[in-house]
Design a protein around this motif. Structure first.
Motif, PDB file in Angstrom:
ATOM      1  N   PHE A 189      29.144  43.877  43.914  1.00 56.45           N
ATOM      2  CA  PHE A 189      30.178  43.368  43.013  1.00 56.45           C
ATOM      3  C   PHE A 189      31.566  43.553  43.632  1.00 56.45           C
ATOM      4  CE2 PHE A 189      26.749  44.071  39.875  1.00 56.45           C
ATOM      5  CZ  PHE A 189      26.794  42.850  39.201  1.00 56.45           C
ATOM      6  N   TYR A 190      31.777  44.705  44.268  1.00 57.41           N
ATOM      7  CA  TYR A 190      33.068  44.938  44.923  1.00 57.41           C
ATOM      8  C   TYR A 190      33.289  43.944  46.056  1.00 57.41           C
ATOM      9  CZ  TYR A 190      36.421  46.769  48.252  1.00 57.41           C
ATOM     10  OH  TYR A 190      37.465  46.869  49.134  1.00 57.41           O
ATOM     11  N   VAL A 191      32.284  43.775  46.904  1.00 57.62           N
ATOM     12  CA  VAL A 191      32.424  42.875  48.055  1.00 57.62           C
ATOM     13  C   VAL A 191      32.682  41.448  47.575  1.00 57.62           C
ATOM     14  CG1 VAL A 191      31.294  41.967  50.115  1.00 57.62           C
ATOM     15  CG2 VAL A 191      30.967  44.365  49.474  1.00 57.62           C
ATOM     16  N   LEU A 192      32.014  41.029  46.506  1.00 57.96           N
ATOM     17  CA  LEU A 192      32.212  39.689  45.958  1.00 57.96           C
ATOM     18  C   LEU A 192      33.663  39.483  45.528  1.00 57.96           C
ATOM     19  CD1 LEU A 192      31.172  36.959  44.857  1.00 57.96           C
ATOM     20  CD2 LEU A 192      30.575  38.173  42.738  1.00 57.96           C
ATOM     21  N   LEU A 193      34.211  40.393  44.739  1.00 60.22           N
ATOM     22  CA  LEU A 193      35.587  40.234  44.273  1.00 60.22           C
ATOM     23  C   LEU A 193      36.584  40.338  45.423  1.00 60.22           C
ATOM     24  CD1 LEU A 193      35.717  42.127  40.853  1.00 60.22           C
ATOM     25  CD2 LEU A 193      35.402  39.703  41.308  1.00 60.22           C
ATOM     26  N   LEU A 194      36.287  41.180  46.404  1.00 59.25           N
ATOM     27  CA  LEU A 194      37.171  41.297  47.563  1.00 59.25           C
ATOM     28  C   LEU A 194      37.242  39.972  48.319  1.00 59.25           C
ATOM     29  CD1 LEU A 194      38.851  43.049  49.538  1.00 59.25           C
ATOM     30  CD2 LEU A 194      36.705  43.539  50.737  1.00 59.25           C
ATOM     31  N   LEU A 195      36.083  39.370  48.585  1.00 54.81           N
ATOM     32  CA  LEU A 195      36.060  38.098  49.320  1.00 54.81           C
ATOM     33  C   LEU A 195      36.738  36.989  48.523  1.00 54.81           C
ATOM     34  CD1 LEU A 195      32.457  38.123  50.846  1.00 54.81           C
ATOM     35  CD2 LEU A 195      34.611  38.711  51.957  1.00 54.81           C
ATOM     36  N   ALA A 215      44.127  35.005  42.064  1.00 56.30           N
ATOM     37  CA  ALA A 215      43.909  35.794  43.278  1.00 56.30           C
ATOM     38  C   ALA A 215      44.304  37.246  43.054  1.00 56.30           C
ATOM     39  CB  ALA A 215      44.714  35.201  44.437  1.00 56.30           C
ATOM     40  N   LEU A 216      45.442  37.461  42.369  1.00 60.54           N
ATOM     41  CA  LEU A 216      45.878  38.826  42.096  1.00 60.54           C
ATOM     42  C   LEU A 216      44.947  39.512  41.099  1.00 60.54           C
ATOM     43  CD1 LEU A 216      49.745  38.313  41.875  1.00 60.54           C
ATOM     44  CD2 LEU A 216      48.384  39.092  43.826  1.00 60.54           C
ATOM     45  N   PHE A 217      44.454  38.742  40.148  1.00 55.86           N
ATOM     46  CA  PHE A 217      43.500  39.298  39.191  1.00 55.86           C
ATOM     47  C   PHE A 217      42.218  39.723  39.898  1.00 55.86           C
ATOM     48  CE2 PHE A 217      39.996  38.774  36.153  1.00 55.86           C
ATOM     49  CZ  PHE A 217      40.420  39.605  35.130  1.00 55.86           C
ATOM     50  N   LEU A 218      41.753  38.886  40.836  1.00 54.86           N
ATOM     51  CA  LEU A 218      40.558  39.227  41.602  1.00 54.86           C
ATOM     52  C   LEU A 218      40.795  40.458  42.478  1.00 54.86           C
ATOM     53  CD1 LEU A 218      39.490  35.618  42.670  1.00 54.86           C
ATOM     54  CD2 LEU A 218      38.154  37.162  41.214  1.00 54.86           C
ATOM     55  N   ALA A 219      41.990  40.541  43.057  1.00 56.91           N
ATOM     56  CA  ALA A 219      42.318  41.710  43.889  1.00 56.91           C
ATOM     57  C   ALA A 219      42.318  42.986  43.040  1.00 56.91           C
ATOM     58  CB  ALA A 219      43.680  41.517  44.546  1.00 56.91           C
ATOM     59  N   ALA A 220      42.886  42.888  41.834  1.00 59.70           N
ATOM     60  CA  ALA A 220      42.870  44.045  40.936  1.00 59.70           C
ATOM     61  C   ALA A 220      41.442  44.402  40.553  1.00 59.70           C
ATOM     62  CB  ALA A 220      43.699  43.746  39.687  1.00 59.70           C
ATOM     63  N   LEU A 272      49.434  40.579  51.890  1.00 60.15           N
ATOM     64  CA  LEU A 272      49.887  41.943  51.630  1.00 60.15           C
ATOM     65  C   LEU A 272      50.012  42.209  50.137  1.00 60.15           C
ATOM     66  CD1 LEU A 272      50.834  44.591  52.867  1.00 60.15           C
ATOM     67  CD2 LEU A 272      53.161  43.667  52.927  1.00 60.15           C
ATOM     68  N   LEU A 273      50.460  41.189  49.371  1.00 59.00           N
ATOM     69  CA  LEU A 273      50.585  41.355  47.929  1.00 59.00           C
ATOM     70  C   LEU A 273      49.221  41.605  47.299  1.00 59.00           C
ATOM     71  CD1 LEU A 273      52.311  41.302  45.372  1.00 59.00           C
ATOM     72  CD2 LEU A 273      52.012  38.808  45.313  1.00 59.00           C
ATOM     73  N   ARG A 274      48.225  40.859  47.725  1.00 60.26           N
ATOM     74  CA  ARG A 274      46.872  41.051  47.189  1.00 60.26           C
ATOM     75  C   ARG A 274      46.322  42.427  47.563  1.00 60.26           C
ATOM     76  NH1 ARG A 274      44.400  34.965  48.490  1.00 60.26           N
ATOM     77  NH2 ARG A 274      46.189  33.867  47.592  1.00 60.26           N
ATOM     78  N   LEU A 275      46.608  42.840  48.804  1.00 59.38           N
ATOM     79  CA  LEU A 275      46.150  44.152  49.243  1.00 59.38           C
ATOM     80  C   LEU A 275      46.814  45.256  48.431  1.00 59.38           C
ATOM     81  CD1 LEU A 275      44.441  45.717  51.328  1.00 59.38           C
ATOM     82  CD2 LEU A 275      46.430  45.708  52.839  1.00 59.38           C
TER      83      LEU A 275
END
Length: 638
Positions: A189-195, A215-220, A272-275
């Motif tokens: 699940f983590y890898v999916l949201l990260l990608l 994208a920011l929601f997925l990063a969070a 960088l913002l997503r990270l």
């Protein structure tokens, strides 16, 4: 004012207006049914492949051993949060009277939280423990299905990828008391949201602002899932940070990856913002434990000597050695491995079973070769190789040997660079990186199955651009679609999985549970026994000592003569005996708050038993108040 209607504009009646909505609703229902079918498939496979665990749900646990420690974890999390309203990462019920921090203990808080509603619903601790374990297979398979489907777009191939990850020998091996490692379901699940967070296009590429917010929601969300893995097992969070570093490095360093990121408008600022959003969400959620964990680690007691890391590094042959749990050849494999010294015989069997599967390796190799132009296939092939290489530890071990040639040469491996990083010397078990190897292989198998079935289903001549009508898949298609997953499952087979009942039927514990007031128990032998923690779930009283993943220093064993005298390492004739005779030891224990001494005679060798009988005679000078011959248990009430 009149309104002019353009005759070219179609007038929508209420019924015609509902058609697109109905069509969308049908699509959503179809997707929901597909996902429910996938979940049902994993539930069915879990029931069949973990036999007889589901059929002994309330009475026995798989494997035993450290399982009782995790049964205590489930009880303690509920008791701490609902009964005591206190921090579950500290308890004064163990290592009495000083108590102990649990930051370096495999508390598996996520499992404890899942276990609370199960216990409130009336499930006993055995059933709760088993259900949490069984859930790891279902959710692990489903999470891997979602990840593979995102990468391949093929549902059946993704379902098979979920099988590879969720039902791997690695997963079955850690059913032997390692709930923290069996709870691998949050990894995909983590890898999916990260990608998804990395791949989402930015506003600069012409997408809408909602896309960037997504994208920011997925990063969070990825940060939240990384925190969930940390609260499951800190080791898995470290592994996923390592995987995240590989993913980001690949995207930044590979020219083709950088070009794709530019095409969707993801530059340094967006990336960088997503990270920062993902990392911020993670740090915010783990902040209650991260600093105390680092402080606890600095005390030094959890540091493991280099030899421990060698013992718990994987021998290169183990990835290609069939599982010791297999019903047909497992016993023969186990006997053979036990003859290969020096480290293989002393490894915990849970750490020795890291078989990757011949069918899995064959399919992965086929997929890598056939789809070598696919950038995603190339990356996951790299991850599979890199994580397997890291699982071998700091130096190469091959068939029990770590030194080669007449000059005794050792071959250093990349893990040697990781060993000095924070927490890596504490974790001591490089072989567990195999969980990421199975993740990568599951993805490669999904790619391979998808490509193979697509080629078998395509009519002849289609590749030459001829207009040929589709026909039903031939027998070869169905043989591959069903036969290959069946072959994988056969190689991974671990039925019937050994289960053991709890030894909770000693009446003394129920008696103690009904006694009012707070007092402590001194359980013998004074060793790290997970059984003592299981008994505590019945009586609920503090105990001297305990059994944690990392044993902390315990001053009482050295400072209190009566406790030190009862240690296995103390001779019955040790001069300290003068400080415990004549009731002096009993009086000191009473002042400490100890009300019962309970001994399990089955835990001693004959020599140890004779020595302990002498010590108890010196200390207590009387026969036990309660004796249970069937359980080989005696108890004294002070």
């Amino acid at each position: 004012m009149t309104t002019t209607i353009d005759p070219r504009t179609p007038v929508l009646t209420p019924e015609s207006a509902r058609i697109p909505q109905n069509s969308k609703l049908k699509t959503q229902n179809s997707k929901l049914k597909a996902h429910l079918l996938v979940l049902g498939g994993y539930v069915l496979l879990t029931v069949l492949l973990t036999y007889p665990i589901p059929f002994r749900l309330f009475t026995e646990v798989p494997g035993g051993g450290d399982a009782w420690q995790h049964v205590w974890n489930l009880w303690w999390v509920k008791h701490a949060l609902f009964g005591l309203h206190t921090n579950p990462y500290h308890t004064d019920l163990l290592y009495y009277p000083q108590g102990v921090n649990l930051y370096l203990h495999t508390l598996v808080l996520t499992a404890g939280l899942i276990g609370i509603p199960l216990q409130l619903a009336g499930f006993n601790l055995i059933a709760t423990y088993n259900l949490v374990l069984l859930l790891s297979f279902v959710l692990g398979g489903y999470g891997m299905f979602l990840l593979c489907h995102y990468l391949t777009g093929n549902r059946w191939a993704s379902f098979v990828g979920g099988i590879v990850f969720a039902f791997s020998p690695y997963h079955f091996a850690h059913l032997f008391g390692h709930m923290n490692l069996s709870s691998l379901e949050w990894i995909p699940f983590y890898v999916l949201l990260l990608l998804k967070a990395i791949d989402a296009p930015s506003v600069a590429s012409g997408s809408t602002p909602d896309t960037q917010h997504s994208a920011l929601f997925l990063a969070a969300g990825a940060g939240v899932l990384l925190a969930v893995n940390a609260y499951t097992d800190l080791l898995y969070a470290i592994f996923l940070m390592l995987l995240t570093g590989l993913i980001l490095a690949w995207r930044v360093l590979a020219p083709s990856e950088r070009r794709l990121l530019r095409e969707v408008g993801v530059g340094w600022r967006e990336g960088l913002l997503r990270l920062l959003v993902g990392g911020g969400a993670f740090l915010l959620l783990v902040s209650p434990i991260i600093l105390p964990t680092l402080a606890e680690a600095r005390q030094g007691y959890a540091q493991q000597p280099p030899r421990e890391t060698l013992v718990y590094s994987s021998d290169a042959i183990l990835a290609f050695t069939p599982s010791e749990l297999h019903p047909l050849w497992g016993k023969a494999i186990s006997e053979r491995i036990n003859r290969i010294g020096p480290y293989l015989p002393i490894k915990n069997p849970s750490e020795r079973v890291v078989f990757l599967g011949y069918a899995v390796l064959g399919l992965a190799a086929y997929g890598v070769w056939w789809l070598r132009a696919n950038r995603r296939v190339r990356f996951w092939a790299f991850v599979a190789g890199a994580t397997w290489l890291l699982s071998l530890g700091p130096i190469l071990q091959l068939y029990g040997k770590s030194q080669f040639t007449a000059f005794g040469v050792s071959i250093p491996l990349p893990y040697l660079l990781l060993y000095k990083l924070p927490l890596f010397s504490i974790m001591r078990t490089p072989t567990r990186l195999a969980v990421l190897t199975m993740l990568a292989l599951g993805i490669l198998v999904a790619f391979a199955i998808g490509a193979l079935l697509s080629s078998l289903r395509a009519p002849r001549g289609e590749a030459r651009g001829e207009a040929i009508a589709r026909r039903s898949p031939a027998w070869g298609y169905w043989l591959a679609a069903l036969g290959l997953p069946a072959l994988i499952l056969f190689e991974f087979l671990a039925v019937p999985f050994p289960t053991v009942p709890p030894g909770w039927n000693v009446p003394i514990y129920s008696k103690i549970a009904n006694e009012p007031g707070r007092f402590a128990l001194l359980e013998l032998p004074l060793r790290p026994f997970s059984d003592y923690m299981a008994y505590q779930t019945i009586h609920g009283k503090p105990i001297i000592g305990g059994y944690l993943s990392r044993q902390p220093p315990y001053a009482l064993e050295e400072e209190m003569p009566a406790v030190k005298y009862l240690l296995d390492t103390t001779s019955p004739s040790d001069p300290i005996r003068e400080q415990v005779t004549g009731g002096k030891g009993v009086e000191a224990l009473r002042k400490l708050g100890v009300k019962y001494i309970i001994i399990r005679w089955w835990a001693f060798t004959s020599d140890q038993k004779a020595a302990m009988q002498t010590k108890l005679s010196t200390l207590l000078g009387r026969p036990p108040d309660f004796t249970y011959p069937q359980d080989q248990v005696d108890a004294w009430k002070l």
